[in-house]
Design a protein around this motif. Structure first.
Motif, mmCIF file in Angstrom:
data_model
loop_
_atom_site.group_PDB
_atom_site.id
_atom_site.type_symbol
_atom_site.label_atom_id
_atom_site.label_comp_id
_atom_site.label_asym_id
_atom_site.label_seq_id
_atom_site.Cartn_x
_atom_site.Cartn_y
_atom_site.Cartn_z
ATOM 1 N N ASP A 15 0.881 -0.756 0.247
ATOM 2 C CA ASP A 15 -0.090 -0.364 -0.244
ATOM 3 C C ASP A 15 0.926 0.909 -0.072
ATOM 4 O OD1 ASP A 15 -1.895 -1.574 0.010
ATOM 5 O OD2 ASP A 15 -2.346 -1.695 2.289
ATOM 6 N N GLY A 16 2.611 1.309 -0.415
ATOM 7 C CA GLY A 16 2.344 2.173 0.082
ATOM 8 C C GLY A 16 3.732 2.251 1.055
ATOM 9 N N HIS A 17 4.596 3.460 1.137
ATOM 10 C CA HIS A 17 5.667 4.084 1.912
ATOM 11 C C HIS A 17 4.921 4.782 3.386
ATOM 12 C CE1 HIS A 17 8.548 2.371 -0.536
ATOM 13 N NE2 HIS A 17 8.010 3.683 -1.315
ATOM 14 N N GLU A 18 5.106 4.410 4.304
ATOM 15 C CA GLU A 18 5.336 5.616 5.808
ATOM 16 C C GLU A 18 6.537 5.528 6.673
ATOM 17 O OE1 GLU A 18 2.304 3.998 8.737
ATOM 18 O OE2 GLU A 18 0.971 2.762 6.919
ATOM 19 N N GLY A 19 6.655 6.871 6.326
ATOM 20 C CA GLY A 19 7.544 7.649 8.056
ATOM 21 C C GLY A 19 8.672 7.647 6.212
ATOM 22 N N LEU A 20 8.993 7.751 5.250
ATOM 23 C CA LEU A 20 9.523 7.990 4.368
ATOM 24 C C LEU A 20 9.194 9.783 3.982
ATOM 25 C CD1 LEU A 20 12.190 6.654 2.471
ATOM 26 C CD2 LEU A 20 10.294 6.496 0.539
#
Length: 101
Positions: A15-20
């Motif tokens: 579902d994608g990235h988190e925190g990047l």
């Protein structure tokens, strides 16, 4: 000189990235990566796996040296300006000779 540290968790999955985005913002602000530790994958039997990493950032605070560097830069520019003024005055003396007619 003191060093400040902070930790961020960066996760990625289908579902994608988190925190990047947060990590990139801190890097643009002058923080550096001190250490990266992988954190195992997670997900259920029907879920796609999600992987994460713990990222330790650090920032060297140098308030005692930054004003000194700025002062030295100003002094250098003042010396250059004085040299230019001296050159202009010398050139004017060469041009203005005689009775000015």
């Amino acid at each position: 000189m003191s060093t400040t540290q902070k930790a961020l968790i960066v996760r990625t999955g289908p579902d994608g990235h988190e925190g990047l985005d947060e990590l990139n913002i801190e890097l643009e602000r002058g923080w550096t990566v001190a250490e990266v530790a992988p954190m195992g994958g997670a997900g259920g039997a029907t879920d796609a796996p999600v992987v994460a990493a713990l990222v330790i950032l650090e920032h060297n605070d140098r308030p005692e040296t930054e004003p000194q560097i700025a002062t030295e830069a100003v002094e250098i520019e003042e010396e250059k300006a004085e040299e230019v003024v001296d050159e202009v005055v010398e050139e004017m003396d060469d041009v203005v000779e005689g009775d000015g007619i």
